[in-house]
Write an enzyme that holds these catalytic residues in place. Structure first.
Site, short mmCIF file in Angstrom:
data_model
loop_
_atom_site.label_atom_id
_atom_site.label_comp_id
_atom_site.label_asym_id
_atom_site.label_seq_id
_atom_site.Cartn_x
_atom_site.Cartn_y
_atom_site.Cartn_z
CG HIS A 72 2.58 -0.74 1.23
ND1 HIS A 72 3.66 -0.84 2.06
CD2 HIS A 72 2.59 -1.86 0.47
CE1 HIS A 72 4.29 -1.99 1.83
NE2 HIS A 72 3.66 -2.62 0.86
CD GLU A 73 -0.05 -2.93 -1.96
OE1 GLU A 73 0.83 -3.23 -2.78
OE2 GLU A 73 -0.16 -3.49 -0.83
CG HIS A 132 4.89 -2.50 -3.85
ND1 HIS A 132 6.15 -2.99 -3.68
CD2 HIS A 132 4.20 -2.79 -2.71
CE1 HIS A 132 6.24 -3.57 -2.47
NE2 HIS A 132 5.06 -3.45 -1.87
CD GLU A 149 7.22 -4.97 0.75
OE1 GLU A 149 6.86 -4.07 1.56
OE2 GLU A 149 6.42 -5.58 0.03
#
Lengths: 502, 502
Positions: B266-267, B270, B296
């Site tokens: 997830h990170e 980003h 997001e």
């Protein structure tokens, strides 16, 4: 009282802002050495240059000058007490320095510092002095300009030394180092000759995780407060941050456990000093370190006088053996103690023992002096370094990486910093003998794992003083005598005389 | 062309300064969560408040306003091109926002943010909403004041949403969420009922060092550039920094290897977005993220559409088994895949699966709306939370730590942020189906360990756009359709329909 005047409060607010900016720079600098991914270097250089710029703007601000002029007036309504006078005097010094330096120069120096560092790491890797020489020329030029802006009486080098150790001059350093050298050279010869006849055990295969555990226990026991600090890993160990948030580093090598341990203890000495500065005064001279000589005295005292001594090892040896039973099975106590106090000249300063270390500093001091007097040109520096290394240490570098390219300092424009290491060694020994006079049983304290008397004594007499005394004044204040190399010579003669019968 | 005018260059210099200050704040914020010793918190709060203050001063500076006024003049000598017009338009927005907020307010908000965070950690630990309520009141008051300073048409909450997702409003969010909720609630019911009949294997005893190795390989393979970033550990995973120096975090639990893996992916999503923003434009709208909804969408797309899919696991499963042979011996491929896609309602948002996660966001959105319309008082918030939790998730918190005190956002005054998580989920699915149209063989790419087509497509269509499009405009630009929840509903129905036959 000036302490409660609105003008004085306004000054304090401004000093607080300047100190906050410094503390931010300090975190960014720590992060650069501990965490920064390689591609982040240009951004970090720009960030640091901006912070230097902002700090300069705060320090040089005209309103600060007005406030100081009001507060300094002899007939002012407020008559400052001793503490406020000290704060004002140092604020004046910082303000004057900042106003003398053009903002453009501050920016140029900050950017060059970062560029120089990266040029040096590359030059060092390839042992290529030629590629570093233009950077060094440029840095020396900037340092000369800085000295010219700030003004000096005799010698631009005085001005550079004074940046790191306010109150010290090249001449005073020269006198101390010359006396030290006279006593040290024959002592080193005698010790290294004796040490060479008694080879030291090699310590190998110490798992890093256990080393980490041990040094955490050691540094906590001697008094470092981990609620206000931490220890990490970097190529070159250092200590930065401010008392509320101290960032120390060390490095680990499974085949050299004493290097990581003593690096950590050294940095802990710096950290204890910072943690001992009065927190409510971190933004003024009342709560800031006196100078780098005093700072180094604190790191050296814990590293050398305390942690290489008998008492310390009486307490910690059992735990060290408990953590590394296999590795230490065939190493008797006396051999371990000899390993802790091994003396052997080396080409690299950061690997030097506590005896020959001082010769490394004398070498650098003599070269820096000549670089700034004009007696030595940058292109002749490697040859001069090698000759001095041979004369002082009896060792000739095979390449510049082992010689003139080994230290980071000059790459960032830090000239006049090296002397403080040796000044620190002198002051450490002088403080140590004073402490022993007051409490002859110190080694027995340590053997019980009790370091509290020494720390409390340093807190009161050194740390709590802030900038009240410069390094010469502090020696006088705490020991009643002028700073002198004879305490260091006595310490070395006693420790190594006993160990090697010299 | 304005691009080469001295006024435009001067504006760019000012924007660079503002962006550098933001990037320094970002490092300090990362450090606060990753490294800060507990006793350093008050100093860090003061440092961050000073940086906020400095940033505000740069952004609000009158000279910036003059420059903008000149550059905006229709008859000005320089006619800006499209890129410069975008830069000027965003610089105007930022300048106007800054001039509308008094410096005193900015300082108060920064200080309160830090105090609020520490009050929340304590309240959460003791599950004591009463001690947090006054902080929340104060934060809501500050947010209302901020909205009043900035101005709004219908609703202060619009203004808050717009901070994180420029262009979005409460009404637009409401429409999207209402449509999503209508489709989602029955779907969740069907999936969770089916999932409950097929219990999922529990993965235990995964050594952290090997987990670290695996996630490093995964994140590097999907395209994260570690020369310009790093990953560390923090209590709550996050991603900060700028493209040249991205700081991601995850957390490790030997008994929950998928949590650390998917947090890291997830990170990484980003991080990939930030690394894909044009580096030469990081200081202007051309090189900055469009908003948190778009941000997001990038993290969710990699986490959910890619890394919970079949292709990804066809490639990575062998390596996962190689690293954890014992732990996975009795787990067949299909069971592992089911564990990756486990669906089970939970009280805690950060532990939620990709299906029920959206309900957590709808819950928070509805409560935030009521808090700012005045329909809900802070003292009634825990009861409202618990009722909504029961309605939406079928679960009632046993204590406030599991309910209203679980999230950090409100403690720092972040209201209007939550919707972007769900907006991001919608956009991620919408982008995914567009990518599949263009390259139907994406899953086969992944099965060969090749993520390059997808990354290149996102780089070109999303990352390289900077702030050219807001989240609604981006959906239109890339997919040719309005942003809509139906792609997310289709994705969930397809994935879980196949998996559970619902």
């Amino acid at each position: 009282m000036a302490e409660s005047s609105p003008l004085y409060s306004e000054l304090l607010e401004r000093l607080k802002r300047a100190q906050l900016l410094e503390s931010i720079s300090s975190v960014m600098g720590w992060d650069e050495q501990v965490n920064l991914p390689p591609g982040g270097a240009p951004l970090r250089a720009a960030q640091c240059a901006l912070l230097a710029d902002l700090h300069h703007a705060v320090a040089a601000d005209a309103r600060t000058g007005e406030l100081l002029a009001e507060l300094e007036k002899p007939g002012a309504a407020a008559t400052p007490g001793e503490a406020a006078r000290l704060v004002i005097r140092w604020a004046r010094r910082d303000h004057d320095r900042a106003t003398k330096l053009p903002a453009e120069f501050v920016r140029e120096k900050a950017e060059q510092g970062s560029r120089g560092y990266h040029a040096w790491t590359q030059a060092r890797e390839k042992s290529d002095f030629a590629s570093f020489a233009p950077v060094l020329e440029k840095n020396i030029g900037l340092a000369r300009r800085e000295a010219a802006y700030l003004g000096f009486e005799y010698n631009p080098y005085d001005c550079l030394i004074d940046q790191f150790d306010p109150g010290m001059t090249a001449a005073a350093t020269e006198r101390l180092f010359s006396e030290l050298k006279t006593g040290l050279v024959p002592l080193v010869r005698a010790i290294t000759a004796a040490a060479a006849r008694a080879p030291v055990v090699v310590l190998r295969g110490f798992p890093v995780e256990r080393q980490r555990e041990f040094l955490r226990e050691v540094t906590e026991r001697i008094g470092f407060d981990y609620r206000h600090g931490r220890i990490d890993v970097s190529v070159h160990p250092f200590c930065s941050g401010s008392g509320e948030d101290i960032r120390m580093t060390t490095r680990f090598d499974a085949d050299n456990p004493l290097d990581s341990l003593f690096s950590a203890i050294h940095e802990t000495g710096h950290g204890l000093y910072e943690q001992g500065l009065p927190a409510e005064h971190h933004h003024t001279a009342l709560g800031q370190a006196a100078g780098m000589g005093t700072h180094e005295s604190q790191s050296r005292l814990w590293e050398n006088q305390v942690a290489r001594g008998r008492g310390f090892w009486r307490f910690f040896e059992p735990r060290f053996r408990e953590l590394f039973p296999e590795q230490l099975r065939d190493v008797p106590t006396e051999e371990l103690y000899r390993a802790v106090n091994e003396v052997a000249p080396t080409l690299i300063r950061t690997q030097a023992d506590e005896v020959t270390y001082n010769l490394h500093i004398i070498l650098r001091f003599e070269l820096e002096k000549k670089l700034f007097s004009g007696a030595l040109a940058v292109r002749d520096l490697p040859a001069a370094w090698n000759a001095a290394s041979e004369e002082l240490l009896g060792l000739r570098p095979a390449c510049d990486r082992e010689g003139v390219l080994q230290d980071v300092h000059w790459s960032g424009g830090m000239f006049g910093y090296f002397p403080s290491y040796c000044i620190g060694n002198m002051l450490a020994a002088q403080l140590w003998y004073r402490a022993l006079e007051l409490r002859p049983g110190l080694e027995e304290d340590f053997a019980r794992g009790d370091f509290s008397w020494l720390l409390a004594w340093l807190r009161e007499n050194v740390h709590a003083q802030g900038k009240r005394f410069d390094v010469l004044g502090l020696a006088r204040h705490v020991t009643g005598e002028e700073l002198s190399p004879r305490f260091l010579l006595r310490h070395l003669a006693e420790r190594y005389g006993t160990l090697y019968g010299v």
